[in-house]
Scaffold this active site. Structure first.
Site, PDB file in Angstrom:
ATOM      1  N   GLU A   1      -4.211   3.612   6.956  1.00 51.53           N
ATOM      2  CA  GLU A   1      -3.979   3.573   5.504  1.00 51.53           C
ATOM      3  C   GLU A   1      -4.723   4.755   4.869  1.00 51.53           C
ATOM      4  O   GLU A   1      -4.289   5.341   3.883  1.00 51.53           O
ATOM      5  CB  GLU A   1      -4.523   2.245   4.946  1.00 51.53           C
ATOM      6  CG  GLU A   1      -4.385   2.088   3.450  1.00 51.53           C
ATOM      7  CD  GLU A   1      -4.860   0.706   3.000  1.00 51.53           C
ATOM      8  OE1 GLU A   1      -4.543  -0.303   3.666  1.00 51.53           O
ATOM      9  OE2 GLU A   1      -5.566   0.647   1.976  1.00 51.53           O
TER      10      GLU A   1
ATOM     11  N   ARG B   1       0.805  -1.235   0.000  1.00 49.54           N
ATOM     12  CA  ARG B   1       0.000   0.000   0.000  1.00 49.54           C
ATOM     13  C   ARG B   1       0.836   1.282   0.000  1.00 49.54           C
ATOM     14  O   ARG B   1       0.418   2.290   0.557  1.00 49.54           O
ATOM     15  CB  ARG B   1      -0.976   0.049   1.185  1.00 49.54           C
ATOM     16  CG  ARG B   1      -2.059  -1.028   1.273  1.00 49.54           C
ATOM     17  CD  ARG B   1      -3.025  -0.979   0.108  1.00 49.54           C
ATOM     18  NE  ARG B   1      -2.502  -1.754  -0.988  1.00 49.54           N
ATOM     19  CZ  ARG B   1      -2.548  -3.092  -1.079  1.00 49.54           C
ATOM     20  NH1 ARG B   1      -3.133  -3.777  -0.164  1.00 49.54           N
ATOM     21  NH2 ARG B   1      -2.044  -3.722  -2.105  1.00 49.54           N
TER      22      ARG B   1
ATOM     23  N   CYS C   1     -10.227  -0.036   3.410  1.00 50.23           N
ATOM     24  CA  CYS C   1      -9.590  -0.324   4.708  1.00 50.23           C
ATOM     25  C   CYS C   1      -9.038   0.951   5.340  1.00 50.23           C
ATOM     26  O   CYS C   1      -8.316   1.706   4.686  1.00 50.23           O
ATOM     27  CB  CYS C   1      -8.458  -1.340   4.525  1.00 50.23           C
ATOM     28  SG  CYS C   1      -9.088  -2.972   4.138  1.00 50.23           S
TER      29      CYS C   1
HETATM   30  C1  LIG Z   1     -15.396   0.356  -1.482  1.00 47.83           C
HETATM   31  C2  LIG Z   1     -13.899   0.503  -1.489  1.00 47.83           C
HETATM   32  C3  LIG Z   1     -13.110  -0.614  -1.686  1.00 47.83           C
HETATM   33  C4  LIG Z   1     -11.704  -0.498  -1.682  1.00 47.83           C
HETATM   34  N1  LIG Z   1     -10.944  -1.610  -1.877  1.00 47.83           N
HETATM   35  C5  LIG Z   1      -9.594  -1.488  -1.952  1.00 47.83           C
HETATM   36  C6  LIG Z   1      -8.767  -2.622  -2.232  1.00 47.83           C
HETATM   37  O1  LIG Z   1      -9.247  -3.725  -2.414  1.00 47.83           O
HETATM   38  N2  LIG Z   1      -7.424  -2.434  -2.287  1.00 47.83           N
HETATM   39  C7  LIG Z   1      -6.851  -1.184  -2.109  1.00 47.83           C
HETATM   40  O2  LIG Z   1      -5.625  -1.050  -2.203  1.00 47.83           O
HETATM   41  N3  LIG Z   1      -7.613  -0.103  -1.854  1.00 47.83           N
HETATM   42  C8  LIG Z   1      -8.958  -0.220  -1.777  1.00 47.83           C
HETATM   43  N4  LIG Z   1      -9.730   0.877  -1.498  1.00 47.83           N
HETATM   44  C9  LIG Z   1      -9.063   2.190  -1.296  1.00 47.83           C
HETATM   45  C10 LIG Z   1      -8.865   2.964  -2.614  1.00 47.83           C
HETATM   46  O3  LIG Z   1      -9.615   2.353  -3.631  1.00 47.83           O
HETATM   47  C11 LIG Z   1      -7.389   2.974  -3.018  1.00 47.83           C
HETATM   48  O4  LIG Z   1      -6.551   3.459  -1.988  1.00 47.83           O
HETATM   49  C12 LIG Z   1      -7.143   3.834  -4.260  1.00 47.83           C
HETATM   50  O5  LIG Z   1      -5.816   3.661  -4.664  1.00 47.83           O
HETATM   51  C13 LIG Z   1      -7.427   5.318  -4.042  1.00 47.83           C
HETATM   52  O6  LIG Z   1      -7.273   5.981  -5.280  1.00 47.83           O
HETATM   53  P1  LIG Z   1      -7.916   7.414  -5.502  1.00 47.83           P
HETATM   54  O7  LIG Z   1      -7.692   7.829  -6.884  1.00 47.83           O
HETATM   55  O8  LIG Z   1      -9.332   7.407  -5.033  1.00 47.83           O
HETATM   56  O9  LIG Z   1      -7.021   8.293  -4.530  1.00 47.83           O
HETATM   57  P2  LIG Z   1      -7.498   9.417  -3.500  1.00 47.83           P
HETATM   58  O10 LIG Z   1      -8.293   8.777  -2.416  1.00 47.83           O
HETATM   59  O11 LIG Z   1      -8.119  10.550  -4.200  1.00 47.83           O
HETATM   60  O12 LIG Z   1      -6.079   9.866  -2.910  1.00 47.83           O
HETATM   61  C14 LIG Z   1      -5.309   8.963  -2.154  1.00 47.83           C
HETATM   62  C15 LIG Z   1      -3.866   9.493  -2.093  1.00 47.83           C
HETATM   63  O13 LIG Z   1      -3.303   9.426  -3.397  1.00 47.83           O
HETATM   64  C16 LIG Z   1      -2.854  10.723  -3.782  1.00 47.83           C
HETATM   65  N5  LIG Z   1      -3.060  10.883  -5.223  1.00 47.83           N
HETATM   66  C17 LIG Z   1      -4.195  10.658  -5.930  1.00 47.83           C
HETATM   67  N6  LIG Z   1      -3.981  10.892  -7.230  1.00 47.83           N
HETATM   68  C18 LIG Z   1      -2.703  11.305  -7.358  1.00 47.83           C
HETATM   69  C19 LIG Z   1      -1.888  11.708  -8.458  1.00 47.83           C
HETATM   70  N7  LIG Z   1      -2.334  11.743  -9.713  1.00 47.83           N
HETATM   71  N8  LIG Z   1      -0.618  12.092  -8.199  1.00 47.83           N
HETATM   72  C20 LIG Z   1      -0.122  12.067  -6.943  1.00 47.83           C
HETATM   73  N9  LIG Z   1      -0.826  11.683  -5.856  1.00 47.83           N
HETATM   74  C21 LIG Z   1      -2.114  11.305  -6.065  1.00 47.83           C
HETATM   75  C22 LIG Z   1      -3.667  11.697  -2.965  1.00 47.83           C
HETATM   76  O14 LIG Z   1      -3.018  12.958  -2.857  1.00 47.83           O
HETATM   77  C23 LIG Z   1      -3.780  10.954  -1.660  1.00 47.83           C
HETATM   78  O15 LIG Z   1      -2.595  11.119  -0.911  1.00 47.83           O
HETATM   79  C24 LIG Z   1     -11.111   0.778  -1.490  1.00 47.83           C
HETATM   80  C25 LIG Z   1     -11.936   1.915  -1.310  1.00 47.83           C
HETATM   81  C26 LIG Z   1     -13.302   1.782  -1.307  1.00 47.83           C
HETATM   82  C27 LIG Z   1     -14.152   3.018  -1.140  1.00 47.83           C
END
Ligand SMILES: Cc1cc2nc3c(=O)[nH]c(=O)nc-3n(C[C@H](O)[C@H](O)[C@H](O)COP(=O)(O)OP(=O)(O)OC[C@H]3O[C@@H](n4cnc5c(N)ncnc54)[C@H](O)[C@@H]3O)c2cc1C
Length: 327
Positions: free
Chosen positions: A311, A186, A234
Site C-alpha cells: 500500500e 485504498r 500500513c
Molecule cells: C501513523 C499513521 C497512521 C495511518 N493510518 C491510516 C489509516 O488509518 N488509514 C489509511 O487509509 N491510511 C493511514 N495511514 C497512511 C496515510 O495516512 C494515508 O495513506 C494518507 O492518505 C496519505 O496522505 P498524504 O497526503 O500523506 O499522501 P503522501 O504520502 O504524500 O502521498 C501518497 C500518494 O498520494 C499522492 N498524492 C498526494 N497528494 C496528492 C495530490 N494533491 N494530487 C495527486 N496525488 C497526490 C502521492 O503522489 C502519492 O502517490 C497512516 C499513516 C501513518 C503515518
C-alpha cells in the site's frame, strides 16, 4: 530542468531533502527539483510544461504513505503547501451528488488539496458538521487522502466526496462528480496527476456528538497503532481471501502469524503493536525499510501462500509512469 520552472509563480529548491524532512518516515533521499506553486495558474503551467518535455511530476502530500528511496527522485516534486492550496470554503449546494446518493440536500465544504486532513476533521467536528469523523487520526493532506481513499474500519473519505477538482496531464482543470469516481479499498479511479480540491458533503449535527465521535475513533487508533513512531501506516494492502467472497484478510495478521513481529533489518522494525506498521528507528535508511518489506512478503508467501502487495508508495529514480498509474 530549470526552464520548466523558470518565470513561474512558485518557489523552487534544487536538491531538496524531501525524504528526511517531508515524509513521516523521516528517511530517504532528495528531490532534484521541489516546486511549491503560489497559484493554481502556475501549477497548471508547470504540469503542462512537464507533459510537453516528458518530465515526470510527482505530488507530495503530507508524506504519510510515502517512502523516498535513498538515492532520491528525479523530475519535479510538487508540494501544495502555499496558503492558496490550503483554503477551505463552505458551500451550500441545493442538491448534492454523493457516492450513490443523488439529490440530497445539505452543506458541503470545498477544501484545497494541501489542507491538513487532521485540521479539517477537528474544525468540521467543532462546527457540528458530520461526515468525516471516521478520518480521525489519519495523517494526510486532503489530496493524498483522496488519492489513497484513506480510511479504515469506521469508513473512508470517498464516502463523503461530492466532487473532486483536478489538473490533468495537459495542465487543464477538470472536475469529477462523485458518481463518476470509483472509490475502492485504498484507491480511487482518478488518473489525473494533480488532485486540486475536493467537495465533501457534510451533514449538520450536534457538535458535542461529532467531537465525541472524533475522540473515540482517535483513541481506538492510538491504542491499536504505533502513532508516535516514524512509519507510513500500513505497509501492505489486505489481500483478498481468495474464496470468491470478496472478503479481505488482514495483512497484519498474516505477518503476525508468520512470527515476524519485532523483526528488524538495519534500523527498520516490524511493530510489536501492529504488524503491518514498519517503523524507522534512529539511523534507519530507506533501503532498510525496503529490505524488510521484501523479507516480510517472502516469509508470508512461504508461510501462508498470500502474495502481499504494497500500500506504501515508494518513489525511486528513473521511474516511468504507465497510463493511469500514480507514482
Ligand atoms: C501513523 C499513521 C497512521 C495511518 N493510518 C491510516 C489509516 O488509518 N488509514 C489509511 O487509509 N491510511 C493511514 N495511514 C497512511 C496515510 O495516512 C494515508 O495513506 C494518507 O492518505 C496519505 O496522505 P498524504 O497526503 O500523506 O499522501 P503522501 O504520502 O504524500 O502521498 C501518497 C500518494 O498520494 C499522492 N498524492 C498526494 N497528494 C496528492 C495530490 N494533491 N494530487 C495527486 N496525488 C497526490 C502521492 O503522489 C502519492 O502517490 C497512516 C499513516 C501513518 C503515518
Amino acid at each position: 530542468m530549470r526552464s520548466i520552472v523558470e518565470d513561474l509563480d512558485l518557489e523552487v529548491e534544487f536538491d531538496a531533502p524531501i525524504g528526511a524532512e517531508m515524509t513521516w518516515y523521516r528517511v530517504g533521499g532528495r528531490a532534484d527539483v521541489l516546486a511549491r506553486p503560489r497559484s493554481v495558474e502556475a501549477l497548471c503551467t508547470l504540469m503542462r510544461r512537464c507533459h510537453e518535455t516528458g518530465t515526470i511530476a510527482r505530488v507530495l502530500g503530507s508524506g504519510a504513505n510515502l517512502l523516498v528511496a535513498d538515492e532520491g527522485v528525479d523530475g519535479v516534486v510538487v508540494h501544495l503547501d502555499h496558503a492558496v492550496f490550503r483554503e477551505v470554503s463552505t458551500i451550500h449546494r441545493h442538491r448534492i451528488h454523493r457516492a450513490g446518493v443523488q439529490g440530497r440536500a445539505g452543506d458541503a465544504v470545498r477544501v484545497m488539496a494541501g489542507k491538513s486532513l487532521e485540521q479539517l476533521v477537528i474544525s468540521t467536528a467543532t462546527q457540528g458538521l458530520s461526515g468525516i469523523e471516521c478520518m480521525a487520526g489519519v495523517p494526510a493532506s486532503v489530496g493524498g487522502a483522496i488519492r489513497m481513499n484513506a480510511g479504515g474500519k469506521f469508513g473512508c473519505i470517498g464516502d463523503a466526496v461530492a466532487a473532486v477538482g483536478c489538473i490533468n496531464v495537459k495542465g487543464d482543470l477538470v472536475v469529477h462528480e462523485a458518481p463518476d469516481i470509483a472509490f475502492e479499498y485504498r484507491r480511487c479511479s482518478i488518473i489525473d496527476p494533480v488532485i486540486l480540491w475536493a467537495e465533501l458533503a457534510l451533514t449538520p449535527d450536534d457538535p458535542t456528538r461529532t467531537h465525541a465521535k472524533v475522540k473515540e475513533i482517535f483513541a481506538y487508533k492510538k491504542q491499536s497503532q504505533p502513532m508516535a513512531a516514524n512509519s507510513a501506516g500500513c505497509v501492505f494492502r489486505n489481500p483478498p481471501a481468495g474464496d470468491g467472497s470478496g472478503r479481505l484478510v488482514s495483512a497484519g495478521e498474516l505477518i503476525d502469524r508468520a512470527g515476524l513481529k519485532g523483526t528488524s533489518i538495519g534500523g527498520a522494525t516490524i511493530s510489536e503493536r501492529h504488524a503491518n506498521f514498519f517503523t524507522a528507528e534512529p539511523g534507519a535508511c530507506a533501503d532498510d525499510i525496503i529490505a524488510l518489506i521484501d523479507h516480510a512478503a517472502r516469509v508470508v508467501a512461504e508461510e501462508s501462500g498470500y502474495e502481499l502487495v504494497r500500500e506504501l508508495v515508494v518513489w525511486k529514480r528513473q521511474e516511468t509512469r504507465r497510463s493511469g498509474e500514480h507514482v
